[in-house]
Design an enzyme around this catalytic site. Structure first.
Site, short mmCIF file in Angstrom:
data_model
loop_
_atom_site.label_atom_id
_atom_site.label_comp_id
_atom_site.label_asym_id
_atom_site.label_seq_id
_atom_site.Cartn_x
_atom_site.Cartn_y
_atom_site.Cartn_z
N SER A 8 -52.20 12.49 -50.99
CA SER A 8 -52.24 11.32 -51.86
C SER A 8 -53.21 10.29 -51.30
O SER A 8 -53.01 9.76 -50.21
CB SER A 8 -50.85 10.69 -51.99
OG SER A 8 -50.93 9.40 -52.57
N GLY A 24 -50.79 1.92 -60.30
CA GLY A 24 -50.24 2.49 -59.08
C GLY A 24 -51.15 2.28 -57.89
O GLY A 24 -50.68 2.07 -56.76
N ARG A 75 -54.35 8.66 -70.07
CA ARG A 75 -54.97 9.99 -70.02
C ARG A 75 -54.36 10.93 -71.06
O ARG A 75 -55.05 11.83 -71.56
CB ARG A 75 -54.89 10.56 -68.61
CG ARG A 75 -55.60 9.66 -67.60
CD ARG A 75 -55.97 10.37 -66.33
NE ARG A 75 -56.32 9.40 -65.28
CZ ARG A 75 -57.50 8.80 -65.15
NH1 ARG A 75 -58.46 9.06 -66.03
NH2 ARG A 75 -57.72 7.94 -64.17
N ARG A 110 -61.17 -0.58 -55.09
CA ARG A 110 -61.41 -0.70 -53.66
C ARG A 110 -62.51 -1.71 -53.35
O ARG A 110 -62.45 -2.41 -52.33
CB ARG A 110 -61.73 0.67 -53.07
CG ARG A 110 -60.49 1.58 -52.99
CD ARG A 110 -60.87 3.05 -52.94
NE ARG A 110 -59.72 3.91 -52.69
CZ ARG A 110 -58.84 4.30 -53.63
NH1 ARG A 110 -59.00 3.89 -54.89
NH2 ARG A 110 -57.82 5.09 -53.33
N GLN A 117 -53.59 7.34 -52.39
CA GLN A 117 -52.94 6.04 -52.36
C GLN A 117 -52.13 5.86 -51.08
O GLN A 117 -52.17 4.80 -50.45
CB GLN A 117 -52.05 5.86 -53.59
CG GLN A 117 -52.84 5.77 -54.89
CD GLN A 117 -51.96 5.68 -56.11
OE1 GLN A 117 -50.73 5.67 -56.01
NE2 GLN A 117 -52.58 5.61 -57.27
N ARG A 119 -41.94 4.57 -60.58
CA ARG A 119 -42.78 5.40 -59.71
C ARG A 119 -42.38 5.25 -58.25
O ARG A 119 -42.03 4.16 -57.79
CB ARG A 119 -44.25 5.06 -59.95
CG ARG A 119 -44.66 5.38 -61.38
CD ARG A 119 -46.06 4.93 -61.72
NE ARG A 119 -47.06 5.75 -61.09
CZ ARG A 119 -48.36 5.64 -61.32
NH1 ARG A 119 -48.80 4.74 -62.18
NH2 ARG A 119 -49.22 6.42 -60.71
N SER A 133 -61.22 4.10 -59.34
CA SER A 133 -60.81 4.08 -57.93
C SER A 133 -61.76 3.23 -57.09
O SER A 133 -61.34 2.46 -56.23
CB SER A 133 -60.78 5.51 -57.37
OG SER A 133 -59.81 6.28 -58.01
N ASP A 173 -55.85 14.04 -62.05
CA ASP A 173 -55.90 13.18 -63.23
C ASP A 173 -56.50 13.87 -64.44
O ASP A 173 -56.34 13.40 -65.57
CB ASP A 173 -56.69 11.90 -62.93
CG ASP A 173 -55.92 10.94 -62.03
OD1 ASP A 173 -54.67 11.02 -62.00
OD2 ASP A 173 -56.56 10.12 -61.36
N ARG A 201 -46.33 13.90 -66.67
CA ARG A 201 -47.42 14.51 -67.44
C ARG A 201 -47.21 16.00 -67.71
O ARG A 201 -47.85 16.55 -68.61
CB ARG A 201 -48.77 14.25 -66.75
CG ARG A 201 -49.23 12.82 -66.93
CD ARG A 201 -50.58 12.54 -66.32
NE ARG A 201 -50.98 11.15 -66.56
CZ ARG A 201 -51.91 10.51 -65.88
NH1 ARG A 201 -52.55 11.13 -64.89
NH2 ARG A 201 -52.21 9.26 -66.16
#
Length: 425
Positions: free
Chosen positions: A164, A91, A385, A24, A166, A119, A20, A312, A343
């Protein structure tokens, strides 16, 4: 990938840089004035997709291993891409890039692989349209490819129905070049790497509870960023210690951001030993070394505001729950359905091959502990994952476990198989 039962897990290791934060750092570095140096960058497929997207918009980015140098062009130095911007399987890239491109005076098309095509994007597209962005896509912007005509935006006060990072990040990034103030309020606080890094780049960020706000017209300043180890990657090694009696491990320089450290809380709640030592702050992010020791685990309940802090890690938590004593219940985790795979369904189907008892529910799963795992033929389904979680299950299973499509693991943890071999006896 082939896994056999381990007798012990031990050693001192470091995990790859936080995914992450790596994303960024490249994004903000590209939008900043001046040079940004990133140390500890995660050279996984997802983060490399972010680099390539910015290169296609004229940003010079140099990379040597985990050292990345970004020569920022400022908010309006980006160039209209001649080709579609391919985010691969990421994503994070597509949703945050949607917010960035919405501010630009040009047209761009974002697309990704088959997983990205499934997605949901309207959760980002909707609020950006409220800000004045012109975005189109399949099913009225619900799915990729997304065609964006950037331009002048105005700030909004948005109450997100989901926690979220995102969604929040896309809106805040757009808000930095929107007229007025932009704020996002969430039902629970999602990971806050964007807010912390914006502050590291000189942006004034206002926070109050689950609400965060930025004002338009601010300038980012290039700087040096040191990326800590990814706690989502460390989670698999923590789980490995818990799965194999007599094990202990030191994991150095791990990010322990409180919006991400739910895995530590859950392992402790299950009876596991995780000690946080040498805690410090690096680029506004808390970092520490983790000392982990095996313990007999017990079932627990995972729900509510804890979920965004470990979403996650749920696949590998389910693996630990399968061998723990008692029942583990996971609720409020509907977001698992819109990850690289569904998942909930994938964890249940793959863990069942080991002999575990997992019942999927609409918003999570119920795991009956105490299973005696037996090696199995597993398919990651292209989900990094899932592949890693099932590899960890294999460490406690009798016989051999094989994992098909294990190359997906490179998305977030290049070198995972080699590191696992180094720490297992």
């Amino acid at each position: 990938m082939r896994i056999t039962k381990a007798q012990r897990v031990e050693g001192t290791v470091r995990v790859p840089g936080d995914k992450s934060i790596s994303h960024r750092a490249v994004m903000l570095g590209a939008l900043a004035e001046g040079k940004t140096t990133i140390r500890g960058f995660l050279p996984g497929a997802d983060c490399l997709s972010t680099i390539e997207c910015f290169r296609r918009m004229g940003v010079t980015i140099e990379r040597e291993g985990d050292l990345v140098t970004v020569y920022g062009k400022g908010w309006y130095g980006l160039e209209e891409p001649r080709q579609r911007l391919d985010v691969g399987n990421s994503g994070t890239t597509i949703r945050l890039m949607t917010g960035i491109i919405a501010t630009q005076p040009f047209h761009a098309v974002l697309e990704g692989d088959e997983s990205i095509a499934k997605r949901p994007m309207r959760r980002v597209v909707g609020p950006l349209r409220e800000m004045g962005a012109k975005i189109d896509g399949r099913q009225n912007g619900e799915y990729t490819p997304l065609a964006i005509r950037g331009g002048k935006l105005h700030g909004i006060s948005y109450r997100s129905p989901v926690a979220s990072a995102q969604v929040k990040s896309a809106i805040l990034l757009a808000g930095l070049q929107a007229e007025g103030t932009t704020s996002v309020e969430e039902p629970y606080l999602s990971r806050d790497h964007t807010e912390r890094m914006l502050q590291a780049f000189g942006i004034d960020v206002q926070r109050a509870g689950n609400r965060v706000s930025v004002s338009g017209g601010q300038t980012l300043r290039g700087r040096e960023i040191v990326v800590p180890g990814d706690i989502s990657s460390a989670a698999f090694l923590i789980a490995a210690v818990m799965m194999v009696p007599g094990s202990s491990l030191v994991i150095e320089q791990v990010g322990i951001n409180p919006t991400r450290s739910g895995i530590i809380d859950v392992v402790r709640a299950m009876g596991g030993h995780v000690e946080i030592v040498n805690e410090r702050l690096v680029n506004e992010e808390p970092v520490a070394d983790l000392h982990v020791a095996h313990a007999e685990l017990r079932g627990t309940v995972i729900e509510g505001e804890l979920i965004p802090r470990l979403i996650d890690e749920i696949p590998v938590i389910a693996v630990m729950a399968a061998v723990a004593q008692g029942r583990t219940i996971i609720r409020d985790a509907q977001e698992l359905k819109v990850k690289e795979t569904d998942r909930i369904a994938t964890v249940a189907s793959q863990l069942a091959k080991f002999g575990a008892k997992v019942t999927p529910t609409d918003d999570g799963m119920i795991i009956e502990g105490g299973a005696a795992l037996v090696g199995a033929e597993i398919d990651s389904m292209g989900d990094h994952r899932i592949g890693m979680a099932m590899a960890i299950a294999g460490l406690a299973a009798e016989g051999e476990t094989t994992i098909a499509n294990a190359e997906a693991i490179n998305v977030s943890f290049p070198g995972f198989a080699n590191l696992l071999r180094q720490i297992t006896r």
